[in-house]
Scaffold this active site. Structure first.
Site, short mmCIF file in Angstrom:
data_model
loop_
_atom_site.label_atom_id
_atom_site.label_comp_id
_atom_site.label_asym_id
_atom_site.label_seq_id
_atom_site.Cartn_x
_atom_site.Cartn_y
_atom_site.Cartn_z
N HIS B 62 6.17 28.57 59.35
CA HIS B 62 5.11 27.61 59.03
C HIS B 62 5.74 26.23 58.77
CE1 HIS B 62 1.88 30.75 57.74
NE2 HIS B 62 1.81 30.47 59.02
N ASP B 64 5.44 23.84 56.64
CA ASP B 64 5.90 23.36 55.32
C ASP B 64 7.19 24.04 54.86
OD1 ASP B 64 4.33 25.68 55.10
OD2 ASP B 64 3.74 25.24 53.05
N HIS B 65 7.74 24.91 55.70
CA HIS B 65 9.03 25.55 55.38
C HIS B 65 10.05 25.31 56.49
CE1 HIS B 65 7.48 28.08 51.98
NE2 HIS B 65 6.36 27.64 52.55
N HIS B 140 3.11 37.94 54.37
CA HIS B 140 2.47 36.65 54.62
C HIS B 140 1.76 36.72 55.97
CE1 HIS B 140 1.64 32.58 53.68
NE2 HIS B 140 2.46 32.02 54.53
#
Lengths: 302, 302
Positions: B62, B64-65, B140
């Site tokens: 993702h 944001d990582h 997740h």
């Protein structure tokens, strides 16, 4: 037209400088030009209403012009965007963005429409009722385009005093703006030039980054109201331009002079220089109307 | 061990908060964990000597990582890095990074070595003479791993007073640290426990983000010195955890309690909350030793 510089330094982002990105506001329509890492944060910092961006133009696929695009696309989705987003950039941009979205399982929400560029000659890539955008083929280490934004000639302006004096009914105002002759209440046809004023002369903006010095662009950008031309180096480092395919401030000014543009904005400074004022000083030995881009700076083209 | 939080907020980067990235310093060896957009700027801002990073661990793909990784890789090259860089992350990471480098014609300078992860059980993925790293399979929306960093038991410490009292020659000091019995100058063998002290107990750090509440991780992280567990939501929004596969602060604390960890650090806060203190308050109803991650914060594990 209003130009907001989100970032204008070359190579790597630093704590207080940002790689290339700009927002051009043409009568309320926002065009994003290049999208280095951190662009979405700069959009927030400078309070740009970025949901209004419908078209993004990417000059080339080096990181300092491109690595912020996937994050912005992703953020649009998280913010619930529904409007389509058009992306113009070199061939390969679609594959890269779609792969990253696929890996994060982050598709959907709104439509992404890619317009991949491969042409080595200037071409019309965007047109609406107010603006055209043409590519400006540049000379860099990878396939690179600048972009020429040209306003179309606007409608004629109603000369309200004349219209009242000539006793014209309101239903004809639209035709007057369109340049037509119209009748007055007595039925006499009044020539348009007695009822209207010339529209504002259309503005144009030429974005040229990254590029070596190349006079090939001069015919494309001649008479542009404003030229942004990269100036990575000063003349003392001109020897670095050959290998890196960048320009000096003096070379940028030489292009500005040859193209008889209205104003020159410099940017894409190498971070080796502590004070960017030296770029302006060098450029002004060739061309007088020089401005320095800096992160967060706004330019109103009047 | 020293942990520096570069960013710890979920979803999109904002003007004053950053997406997930952390640097773990284990006896001078820097491990980067996740790399959201802007990580390279945060590394500069907090004056991390980032040329010393040799291993990067990416939990999942993702944005944001992950979206800061390509920029960091590119910057390493521009800064003249020569040392190889190891990247551990989900399958697909190599294809994505290599495509972006190819499009920018930005290969070379140093070797990139990818270690793609596909295993759904915990596995050893890194080992040197001081540290091991195991994956922590998380729950997740996409394939995700946490990472468990464990120091190895260090050498025994020389008890210098005892060594002098027992009249041991200096050439035996190394053997004493290795736990061996050694002779004194008179030729009598002295037991190691009379000459040395126990080493510091080894520390361990478990990084768990992003994940829904899952007790499957408890056996893997039991007795960890420090657990970082995501807490995207507060209990009042627990209903959002199911769809998004995130956890509440209370759930993070429940895992910490079950695993009998030393300390719990919370992070990955949803930006819907104005004050992150509420996460600590909620977690402390279950587990007492709770700390809040925040951008730029350092934690020394003593």
């Amino acid at each position: 037209m209003k130009l907001t510089i989100l970032g204008c330094y070359s190579a790597t982002p630093r704590a207080f400088t940002n790689p290339t990105s700009q927002v051009l506001d043409i009568r309320g329509n926002l065009f994003l030009i290049d999208c280095g890492e951190g662009t979405q944060v700069q959009l927030r910092r400078f309070k740009v209403k970025f949901s209004r961006i419908k078209n993004i133009f990417i000059s080339h696929l080096h990181g300092d012009h491109f690595y912020g695009l996937i994050g912005l696309i992703s953020t649009f989705r998280l913010l619930g965007r529904e409007a389509p987003l058009h992306i113009y950039g070199p061939k390969g941009i679609q594959e890269a963005i779609e792969l990253l979205l696929k890996l994060g399982n982050s598709y959907g929400g709104y439509e992404l429409i890619f317009h991949e560029l491969t042409n080595k000659s200037s071409e019309l890539i965007y047109e609406d009722d107010k603006v055209t955008v043409h590519t400006i083929p540049l000379e860099h280490r990878v396939y690179t385009n600048g972009f020429l934004f040209k306003e179309k000639l606007g409608e004629r302006k109603l000369d309200i005093n004349a219209v009242l004096n000539y006793d014209i009914e309101q239903c004809y105002y639209r035709n007057i703006k369109l340049g037509k002759d119209v009748p007055n209440k007595a039925g006499k046809v009044i020539a348009n030039n007695l009822l209207s004023l010339d529209p504002e002369p259309p503005k144009s903006y030429a974005f040229c980054s990254d590029t070596a010095y190349t006079e090939k662009i001069v015919p494309i950008i001649t008479n542009a109201s404003v030229l942004y031309h990269e100036s990575t180096f000063l003349e003392e480092h001109e020897h670095l331009c050959q290998k890196t395919k960048h320009s000096t401030a003096k070379q940028a000014a030489t292009i500005a002079k040859q193209a008889r543009v209205g104003k020159l904005i410099l940017g894409h400074y190498s971070t080796r220089y502590d004070n960017i004022e030296c770029f302006k000083k060098e450029a002004q030995t060739v061309f007088s109307d020089v401005y320095l881009a800096d992160d967060g700076k706004e330019f109103n083209f009047s």
